[in-house]
Scaffold this active site. Structure first.
Site, mmCIF file in Angstrom:
data_model
loop_
_atom_site.group_PDB
_atom_site.id
_atom_site.type_symbol
_atom_site.label_atom_id
_atom_site.label_comp_id
_atom_site.label_asym_id
_atom_site.label_seq_id
_atom_site.Cartn_x
_atom_site.Cartn_y
_atom_site.Cartn_z
ATOM 1 N N LYS A 39 0.839 -1.195 0.000
ATOM 2 C CA LYS A 39 0.000 0.000 0.000
ATOM 3 C C LYS A 39 0.876 1.248 0.000
ATOM 4 C CE LYS A 39 -3.012 -2.587 3.030
ATOM 5 N NZ LYS A 39 -3.365 -2.786 4.435
ATOM 6 N N ARG A 90 -12.792 -8.524 12.098
ATOM 7 C CA ARG A 90 -13.893 -7.625 12.447
ATOM 8 C C ARG A 90 -15.212 -8.143 11.894
ATOM 9 N NH1 ARG A 90 -10.788 -2.814 9.777
ATOM 10 N NH2 ARG A 90 -10.628 -4.586 8.374
HETATM 11 O O1 PNS Z 1 -2.482 -4.276 8.587
HETATM 12 P P1 PNS Z 1 -2.455 -5.072 7.321
HETATM 13 O O2 PNS Z 1 -2.126 -4.171 6.165
HETATM 14 O O3 PNS Z 1 -3.708 -5.861 7.112
HETATM 15 O O4 PNS Z 1 -1.231 -6.126 7.484
HETATM 16 C C1 PNS Z 1 -0.882 -6.968 6.424
HETATM 17 C C2 PNS Z 1 0.445 -7.704 6.716
HETATM 18 C C3 PNS Z 1 1.558 -6.713 7.020
HETATM 19 C C4 PNS Z 1 0.265 -8.611 7.917
HETATM 20 C C5 PNS Z 1 0.769 -8.569 5.468
HETATM 21 O O5 PNS Z 1 0.746 -7.748 4.339
HETATM 22 C C6 PNS Z 1 2.142 -9.243 5.548
HETATM 23 O O6 PNS Z 1 2.302 -10.192 6.279
HETATM 24 N N1 PNS Z 1 3.128 -8.754 4.755
HETATM 25 C C7 PNS Z 1 4.474 -9.327 4.692
HETATM 26 C C8 PNS Z 1 4.615 -10.273 3.482
HETATM 27 C C9 PNS Z 1 3.936 -11.616 3.765
HETATM 28 O O7 PNS Z 1 4.440 -12.392 4.549
HETATM 29 N N2 PNS Z 1 2.743 -11.844 3.130
HETATM 30 C C10 PNS Z 1 1.897 -13.009 3.395
HETATM 31 C C11 PNS Z 1 2.366 -14.293 2.757
HETATM 32 S S1 PNS Z 1 2.662 -14.206 1.053
#
Ligand code: PNS
Length: 158
Positions: A39, A90
């Site tokens: 994002k 949620r």
């Molecule tokens: O607050 P959010 O934006 O819902 O959090 C999303 C988050 C940071 C947990 C997710 O995007 C994430 O884990 N990013 C790191 C990359 C990753 O491990 N992605 C999931 C497996 S491909």
């Protein structure tokens, strides 16, 4: 030990509610702010971490720590020895994305369980995106976010 990951752009009262609940369940909770999310963030990583730190100060819980991470969440959780990833649920609309992510994370790190918690009912409708939209349009966000976040928005041009 559990990891509570997120973009936290910005941290809301819903996130704080989750952190409080998680800190009662686990001996330690690492709040992990993602450095490079897909994002386009309103606040940069340093500010998001700073706001999270000031926001959890009020909780007075010594078992909460704020860190930042980059790369794969499950690999990070495994590296620091966390047994669980905590995510908030949620509404049903959150479920599909969270379900996919939990299963993918399990594939990456088999020993790390994803645990879903629900925020206090008063924050079920709340999201960082809605807070930003409200702030951008001159709405009052003061009851929805920690005071430091409210002030950070007041200082920034929209
Ligand atoms: O607050 P959010 O934006 O819902 O959090 C999303 C988050 C940071 C947990 C997710 O995007 C994430 O884990 N990013 C790191 C990359 C990753 O491990 N992605 C999931 C497996 S491909």
């Amino acid at each position: 030990m559990a990891v509570y990951p997120g973009t936290f752009d910005p941290v809301t009262n819903g996130h704080i509610s989750l952190i409080e609940r998680a800190s009662g369940l686990f001996d330690k909770v690492i709040v992990a702010v993602v450095e490079n999310s897909q994002k386009k963030n309103f606040f940069d990583i340093d500010k998001r971490v700073e706001l999270m730190n000031t926001s959890i100060d009020d909780l007075n819980n010594k078992n909460i720590e704020v860190t930042r991470f980059d790369g794969l969440l499950a690999a990070y959780a495994e590296k620091i020895g966390a047994c669980a990833i905590v995510r908030g649920l949620r509404a049903i609309s959150d479920f599909e994305y969270e379900f996919q992510m939990a299963l993918m994370n399990r594939k990456i790190a088999r020993e790390v369980e994803t645990v879903f918690l629900m925020p206090a009912l008063s924050w079920v409708y709340l999201s960082s995106s809605l807070v930003k939209e409200l702030a951008r349009n001159g709405g009052d966000i003061s009851g929805l976010v920690p005071e430091s976040v409210n002030q950070a928005f007041a200082k920034r041009p929209s």
